[in-house]
Scaffold this active site. Structure first.
Site, PDB file in Angstrom:
ATOM      1  N   HIS A 162       1.389   4.961   6.270  1.00 29.45           N
ATOM      2  CA  HIS A 162       2.278   3.987   7.151  1.00 29.45           C
ATOM      3  C   HIS A 162       2.928   3.271   6.163  1.00 29.45           C
ATOM      4  CE1 HIS A 162      -0.205   4.297  11.256  1.00 29.45           C
ATOM      5  NE2 HIS A 162      -0.064   5.462  10.580  1.00 29.45           N
TER       6      HIS A 162
ATOM      7  N   GLU B 241       3.167  -0.039   5.722  1.00 30.84           N
ATOM      8  CA  GLU B 241       2.491  -1.042   5.163  1.00 30.84           C
ATOM      9  C   GLU B 241       1.620  -0.592   3.992  1.00 30.84           C
ATOM     10  OE1 GLU B 241       3.213  -1.954   9.398  1.00 30.84           O
ATOM     11  OE2 GLU B 241       2.517  -0.407   8.559  1.00 30.84           O
TER      12      GLU B 241
ATOM     13  N   CYS C 139      -0.513  -1.727  12.594  1.00 32.43           N
ATOM     14  CA  CYS C 139      -1.466  -1.286  13.410  1.00 32.43           C
ATOM     15  C   CYS C 139      -2.827  -1.810  12.788  1.00 32.43           C
ATOM     16  CB  CYS C 139      -1.464   0.179  13.338  1.00 32.43           C
ATOM     17  SG  CYS C 139      -2.023   1.065  11.555  1.00 32.43           S
TER      18      CYS C 139
ATOM     19  N   CYS D  58      -3.418  -0.627   8.964  1.00 29.28           N
ATOM     20  CA  CYS D  58      -2.749  -1.431   8.309  1.00 29.28           C
ATOM     21  C   CYS D  58      -2.906  -2.906   8.332  1.00 29.28           C
ATOM     22  CB  CYS D  58      -1.202  -1.207   8.466  1.00 29.28           C
ATOM     23  SG  CYS D  58      -0.728   0.760   8.274  1.00 29.28           S
TER      24      CYS D  58
END
Length: 158
Positions: A54, A56, A93, A96
Site C-alpha cells: 500500500h 503508506e 487501512c 498501514c
C-alpha cells in the site's frame, strides 16, 4: 495559494497518479520532515503482486531503507520517524495505520476518508479507533484536497 498541507498532499497525488498508471488503486503517500519530502510511495499491490504494498507502507519502507539505521525496539523510544509527517491521499487501512505507529510517525494528514467516500469494506473502521485501541499518540488531520484524493482512488478511464 496552497497551504503547506495542500502542497504536500499534491505531492502525494503525484504518487497516486503513478499508482493508477501502473494499474493499481490510485493512492499515494509522501513523508515530510522539516518541510522537505524525504520519502515517497504509491500503491503497487496489483503490479507487484504484494498485498502489503500500500502507498503508506511503500513510503515508510523506502524511507527506512534510505535512512540505513537500525530500527529501535518497538515502543522503547518515540520511534525512528518521530517528527515526521505522513501525507496520504486515502485514510490508512489498519495495516498501514499500525505501520505508522511502529515507525513513530508524529502526524498523519489524510486526503479522503473511507466513510466520506462511502467505502464500507472496512466496516466502522476509522484510524482514530485504532489509535485509541493501541494508545498511540499520532495527530490526525483530514479532508485536505478531499475531492481530488477521492477521485484518484477510482480506476483510471480506459
Amino acid at each position: 495559494m496552497d497551504t503547506e498541507h495542500e502542497r504536500f498532499m499534491r505531492a502525494a497525488l503525484e504518487e497516486a497518479t503513478l499508482a493508477r498508471a501502473e494499474g493499481n488503486i490510485g493512492v499515494g503517500s509522501v513523508v515530510v520532515r522539516d518541510g522537505v519530502v524525504v520519502g515517497r510511495g504509491h500503491n503497487t499491490a496489483n503490479s507487484s503482486r504484494d498485498i502489503t504494498a500500500h502507498a503508506e507502507t511503500v513510503a515508510l519502507r523506502n524511507l527506512c531503507r534510505a535512512m540505513d539505521v537500525p530500527l529501535p525496539p518497538y515502543l522503547s523510544s518515540p520511534g525512528l520517524l518521530a517528527g515526521h509527517v505522513l501525507y496520504t491521499t486515502v485514510e490508512p487501512c489498519p495495516m498501514c495505520a499500525f505501520a505508522c505507529c511502529i515507525a513513530g510517525v508524529s502526524t498523519i494528514v489524510i486526503g479522503a476518508r473511507f466513510d466520506r467516500m462511502g467505502v464500507r469494506t472496512h466496516g466502522a473502521y476509522a484510524i482514530e479507533k485504532l489509535l485509541d485501541m493501541t494508545g498511540q499518540r499520532i495527530e490526525i488531520v483530514s479532508g485536505v484536497l478531499h475531492e481530488q484524493c477521492a477521485a484518484m482512488r477510482v480506476p483510471a478511464p480506459s
